[in-house]
Design a protein around this motif. Structure first.
Motif, PDB file in Angstrom:
ATOM      1  N   ASN A  28       0.840  -1.190   0.000  1.00  0.00           N
ATOM      2  CA  ASN A  28       0.000   0.000   0.000  1.00  0.00           C
ATOM      3  C   ASN A  28       0.878   1.244   0.000  1.00  0.00           C
ATOM      4  OD1 ASN A  28      -2.472  -1.398   0.106  1.00  0.00           O
ATOM      5  ND2 ASN A  28      -2.300  -1.649   2.320  1.00  0.00           N
ATOM      6  N   SER A  30       0.814   5.691  -0.175  1.00  0.00           N
ATOM      7  CA  SER A  30      -0.027   6.877  -0.019  1.00  0.00           C
ATOM      8  C   SER A  30       0.789   8.143  -0.207  1.00  0.00           C
ATOM      9  CB  SER A  30      -0.709   6.890   1.354  1.00  0.00           C
ATOM     10  OG  SER A  30       0.254   6.991   2.386  1.00  0.00           O
ATOM     11  N   ASN A  51      -4.235   7.017  -2.224  1.00  0.00           N
ATOM     12  CA  ASN A  51      -3.900   5.724  -1.610  1.00  0.00           C
ATOM     13  C   ASN A  51      -4.124   4.637  -2.654  1.00  0.00           C
ATOM     14  OD1 ASN A  51      -3.653   6.149   1.574  1.00  0.00           O
ATOM     15  ND2 ASN A  51      -5.233   7.529   0.791  1.00  0.00           N
ATOM     16  N   PRO A  53      -2.377   0.570  -4.384  1.00  0.00           N
ATOM     17  CA  PRO A  53      -1.366  -0.498  -4.295  1.00  0.00           C
ATOM     18  C   PRO A  53      -0.271  -0.300  -5.332  1.00  0.00           C
ATOM     19  CG  PRO A  53      -3.300  -1.287  -5.459  1.00  0.00           C
ATOM     20  CD  PRO A  53      -3.608   0.116  -5.037  1.00  0.00           C
ATOM     21  N   GLU A 120      -7.672  -0.204  -4.562  1.00  0.00           N
ATOM     22  CA  GLU A 120      -7.452  -1.478  -3.878  1.00  0.00           C
ATOM     23  C   GLU A 120      -7.634  -2.623  -4.860  1.00  0.00           C
ATOM     24  OE1 GLU A 120     -10.245  -2.285  -0.815  1.00  0.00           O
ATOM     25  OE2 GLU A 120     -11.992  -1.794  -2.047  1.00  0.00           O
TER      26      GLU A 120
END
Length: 250
Positions: A28, A30, A51, A53, A120
């Protein structure tokens, strides 16, 4: 000669294992930026919050995936043609810098800009990685813009699948029939006969099709086939219901 066969078999086995690509690993990531003199309590604060991946590793497929994700974030923000963006951090800096320039060029302008993008992995297998992005972007004007988008990757190469690589030719006709029934568009009538806004009055699949663990999601964002006030349009199908139209093994 018979004694050599087990040895040869082992050599081929080890060779196959070495050639087999390692599984992709994701982390992850950000990035956050805010305007000068930012005071969230007064809501007079411009900010961008990203945010998403990222693929871990330096192989070509990981680099391909991460570059495509960065390109997609630029597209969501409308900065795909912005020069001098070499990273997601640059992208966030440009967003805040453009706000500060707007405020400087128009004295008295105090409408804060906001951008929130959350990505995500919605589906992952040996044949497909589907990443969903939920976005809220406001850069002045009468209203902001919300969207749901997907990137569908081939895990072996890191390349994005085209719709033709994912679905058979009959998929479009199947979806159009379902769409017409749900929207009350009479069979045989033009697709825009009830007020829809398909380009050239011809049905087309949505720009965004994604996957979850059990479903295939088709998502028309606002403006894609209807006015903004009508909002987005979503269709969902269990994977096993439309498996005959999916080319890859899920």
């Amino acid at each position: 000669m018979k004694k050599l066969l087990p040895v040869i078999s082992l050599i081929f086995l080890f060779s196959a294992c070495e050639q087999e690509a390692e599984s992709l690993q994701f982390l992850n990531y950000s990035v956050e930026r805010s305007s000068e003199n930012c005071d969230p309590q007064t809501e007079k604060c411009s900010f961008i919050d990203l945010n998403f991946p990222v693929a871990s590793g330096n192989e070509s497929r990981e680099k391909n995936i991460n570059q495509e994700i960065q390109n997609h974030l630029s597209y969501i923000l409308g900065y795909e043609d912005e020069p001098n963006i070499g990273s997601v951090e640059d992208l966030a800096d440009v967003f805040i810098r453009n706000y500060e320039k707007t405020k400087k060029d128009f004295p008295g302008y105090n409408t804060p800009w906001e951008a929130t993008i959350y990505g995500e992995i919605s589906y992952e297998s040996d044949k497909l990685i589907s990443i969903q992005f939920n976005s809220e972007v406001f850069e002045g004007g009468a209203h902001g813009y919300s969207s749901v988008t997907w990137l569908n990757f081939n895990p072996e190469t890191g390349a994005i699948y085209s719709p033709d690589e994912l679905f058979t030719e009959d998929f479009k006709a199947f979806i159009e029939e379902k769409f017409r029934k749900e929207q009350g568009v009479p069979e045989g009538e033009p697709i825009n006969s009830t007020g829809l806004l398909f380009e050239n009055d011809e049905f087309h699949l949505p720009q965004n099709i994604g996957f979850s663990n059990t479903k295939v999601i088709l998502y028309y964002n606002a403006y894609e086939i209807a006015a903004y006030a009508d909002g987005p349009y979503r269709m969902e199908f269990p994977q096993n219901e439309i498996s005959e139209y999916i080319k890859i093994e899920l």
